[in-house]
Design a protein around this motif. Structure first.
Motif, short mmCIF file in Angstrom:
data_model
loop_
_atom_site.label_atom_id
_atom_site.label_comp_id
_atom_site.label_asym_id
_atom_site.label_seq_id
_atom_site.Cartn_x
_atom_site.Cartn_y
_atom_site.Cartn_z
N TRP A 124 51.74 -26.17 -11.41
CA TRP A 124 51.46 -24.93 -12.14
C TRP A 124 52.46 -23.91 -11.63
O TRP A 124 52.19 -23.18 -10.67
CB TRP A 124 50.00 -24.52 -11.91
N HIS A 125 53.62 -23.90 -12.24
CA HIS A 125 54.78 -23.19 -11.70
C HIS A 125 54.51 -21.68 -11.57
O HIS A 125 54.35 -20.98 -12.57
CB HIS A 125 55.99 -23.44 -12.61
N GLY A 126 54.51 -21.22 -10.32
CA GLY A 126 54.35 -19.79 -10.05
C GLY A 126 52.93 -19.38 -9.72
O GLY A 126 52.73 -18.38 -9.03
N TYR A 164 53.65 -24.81 -16.81
CA TYR A 164 53.24 -26.03 -16.10
C TYR A 164 54.12 -27.19 -16.53
O TYR A 164 54.62 -27.23 -17.65
CB TYR A 164 51.75 -26.34 -16.29
N HIS A 165 54.31 -28.12 -15.60
CA HIS A 165 55.20 -29.26 -15.89
C HIS A 165 54.97 -30.34 -14.84
O HIS A 165 54.40 -30.07 -13.79
CB HIS A 165 56.66 -28.79 -15.89
N PRO A 166 55.43 -31.57 -15.08
CA PRO A 166 55.25 -32.65 -14.11
C PRO A 166 56.11 -32.42 -12.87
O PRO A 166 57.11 -31.71 -12.91
CB PRO A 166 55.76 -33.90 -14.84
N PHE A 419 66.80 -21.18 -7.26
CA PHE A 419 65.97 -21.57 -6.12
C PHE A 419 64.51 -21.23 -6.39
O PHE A 419 64.19 -20.09 -6.72
CB PHE A 419 66.47 -20.84 -4.87
N HIS A 420 63.65 -22.21 -6.23
CA HIS A 420 62.22 -22.02 -6.51
C HIS A 420 61.38 -22.39 -5.30
O HIS A 420 61.64 -23.39 -4.64
CB HIS A 420 61.81 -22.90 -7.71
N MET A 421 60.39 -21.57 -5.05
CA MET A 421 59.50 -21.81 -3.93
C MET A 421 58.07 -21.94 -4.45
O MET A 421 57.62 -21.12 -5.25
CB MET A 421 59.60 -20.57 -3.03
N HIS A 422 57.39 -22.96 -4.01
CA HIS A 422 55.97 -23.13 -4.36
C HIS A 422 55.10 -22.27 -3.42
O HIS A 422 55.49 -22.01 -2.28
CB HIS A 422 55.53 -24.58 -4.17
N GLY A 423 53.94 -21.91 -3.89
CA GLY A 423 52.91 -21.37 -3.00
C GLY A 423 52.91 -19.88 -2.76
O GLY A 423 51.85 -19.27 -2.63
CU1 C2O Z 1 58.69 -25.61 -11.60
CU2 C2O Z 1 58.61 -27.57 -7.99
O1 C2O Z 1 58.68 -26.58 -9.85
#
Ligand code: C2O
Ligand code: CU
Length: 505
Positions: A124-126, A164-166, A419-423
């Motif tokens: 669930w991106h972001g 959202y995406h795999p 650059f993307h960061m989860h959480g």
């Molecule tokens: Cu949209 Cu780990 O990503």
């Protein structure tokens, strides 16, 4: 400044500015009648966004604060290009999948079933979800096998535009159609921003018969450049039509769901009022000529139609420099037809400039980390990494709950990397930017930037990576373990099968 004011918005405004300010840009057309109505007094044209409608999931829960629905990943034949069927990879049979629309505080429960021939997960991106709901295989959950089910459940904590995406074999799975939009509304947002319209931008690689190109199309070059599909889709359609009325504002929530393509959006005769992006409103609005979105990023912008009634215009994709050869021999492409209905213009609503208080993250005592985005090329292979180490060989970064860090993201490679960061949301430390909360930021080729992040809550293992998914697949990804000193230790083992894509090692 002068130029901006002289932009040909409306003949009546232009003529008065020209009279007062001596506009040198262009002589005003003969003054037309002053609009009788304000934007707030009229609705969007009938069926304005019908061609762009996103399916809504069927809500199984009568509680208005809970959105509970079934979501199935499956292959479905769709007519994406006229006259041909494409066996697209879909959520609930559509590209994009259903729109998850809720307000801050709502609970979301997703009964997910994987009917694909491969394993998958959903990220669930972001969204700031609990770690176990983050969809990172091997780190936060096991891969969901073909035929298996998984229940995702979380609360929508922050207004903004998400998707959202795999998170397994993501370049291939996203590239074949697996993505959907998430819109989290803040009921206190000014109505003046206009009616919400989600524009999910994606592309897909098809041959002339509408068949999907192979996952490894382009080979190592595809990995290096990132695979851009030649067919551009807006909400799953090629050049759909949007109907607008002169002066009646719309609030566009734009999502770049491609695996590698950057967007530079332009509309002749128009500027946009950018309100923010990833995680809700920025501190201030900004008046911009174009909207640039690298993969994974979002934009929230007010569009004020300024074309004369009865005319049409085209929202265009313009090539953007994102590194070696990325603009060479490329021309603009048409994305979205904009038809201005034949109705009297209305006076746009005034828009606020100050949007939100964004306290800077306190970085006194913050630990600094260097995160270099690296590309390695040998005669037989291309791989990428963080600090020279591909994901499959990497050690986790470790941190403690409550800590603040500054990440110095360095890009000496020949390509730009989103650059993307989860959480966690971060703040980019750059005084020339309007302050805002983000989860994805472009790091242009041969540059570096710093971001501040505070691990305020939700301990666990969180991924970070380049959102050119082909780059993530060949190693440009890492993981961070945020430990709660008061909880039993989590394993520091490297997650096993993340992004276990076409690349064999
Ligand atoms: Cu949209 Cu780990 O990503
Ligand atoms: Cu990259």
């Amino acid at each position: 400044m002068r130029l901006r004011k002289c932009w040909p918005w409306y003949p009546w405004i232009l003529s008065s500015i020209a009279l007062i300010g001596g506009c040198e840009r262009q002589a005003p057309p003969a003054a037309e009648s002053v609009p009788q109505q304000a934007a707030r007094d009229v609705s969007q044209p009938d069926g304005w966004a019908d061609d762009l409608a996103l399916p809504l999931p069927e809500d199984l829960n009568p509680d208005p604060n809970i959105l509970e629905f079934n979501l199935e990943a499956r292959i479905q034949n769709l007519e994406l290009i006229a006259g041909h069927q494409t066996p697209a990879w879909t959520y609930n049979g559509t590209v994009p999948g259903p729109l998850i629309r809720g307000k801050v505080g709502d609970r979301v429960i997703v009964h997910f079933k994987n009917s694909l021939p491969e394993e998958t997960t959903i990220h669930w991106h972001g969204l700031r979800v609990p770690n176990t709901m983050d969809g990172a295989p091997g780190a936060t959950q096991d891969p969901i096998q073909s035929g298996a089910e998984f229940r995702y459940e979380y609360t929508l904590t922050d207004a903004g535009t998400y998707w959202y995406h795999p998170h397994i074999d993501s370049s291939t799975q996203v590239g074949r159609g697996l993505y959907g939009a998430i819109l989290v509304e803040d009921p206190n947002d000014p109505k003046a921003f206009g009616d919400d319209l989600v524009l999910l931008l994606s592309d897909i690689g098809l041959n002339e018969q509408g068949e999907l190109l192979p996952a490894d199309s382009g080979g190592d070059f595809g990995d290096l450049f990132g695979r851009e599909g030649a067919v551009l889709l807006v909400n799953g359609k090629v050049q759909p039509t949007l109907k607008v009325r002169t002066g009646k504002q719309q609030r566009w929530r734009i999502i770049n769901a491609t695996r590698a393509r950057y967007y530079n959006l332009r509309l002749r005769n128009h500027r946009f009022m950018r309100l923010g992006g990833d995680n809700g409103l920025a501190a201030r609005s900004s008046d911009v000529y174009n909207l640039i979105l690298p993969p994974g990023e979002r934009a929230d912008a007010v569009f004020t139609p300024a074309d004369p009634p009865g005319s049409s215009n085209m929202l265009r994709w313009v090539p953007t420099e994102r590194g070696y050869g990325s603009t060479f021999n490329r021309s603009t492409e048409d994305l979205l037809k904009i038809e201005t209905v034949d109705a009297a213009p209305v006076t746009p609503e005034p828009l606020p400039t100050e949007l939100r208080t964004i306290e800077p993250i306190d970085i006194t005592n913050a630990k600094e980390r260097t995160v270099e985005l690296t590309i390695s090329i040998s005669s037989s292979d291309v791989w990428m990494g963080i600090n020279g180490v591909p994901f499959w060989d990497s050690q986790a970064f470790e941190a403690t709950l409550g800590e603040t860090e500054v990440w110095r993201i360095v890009n000496n490679s020949d390509f730009s990397h989103p650059f993307h960061m989860h959480g966690y949301f971060f703040q980019v430390l750059d005084d020339s930017r309007v302050p805002e909360w983000k989860d994805t930021v472009n790091v242009p080729t041969k540059s570096e930037l710093k971001l501040a992040v505070r691990y305020d809550d939700r301990p666990g293992t969180w991924m970070f990576h380049c959102h050119i998914l082909d780059h993530a697949e060949v190693g440009m990804m890492g993981h961070l373990i945020v430990r709660d000193p008061n909880a039993p230790a989590v394993s520091a083992a490297r997650p096993g099968s993340i992004h276990g894509g076409h690349k064999r090692h």
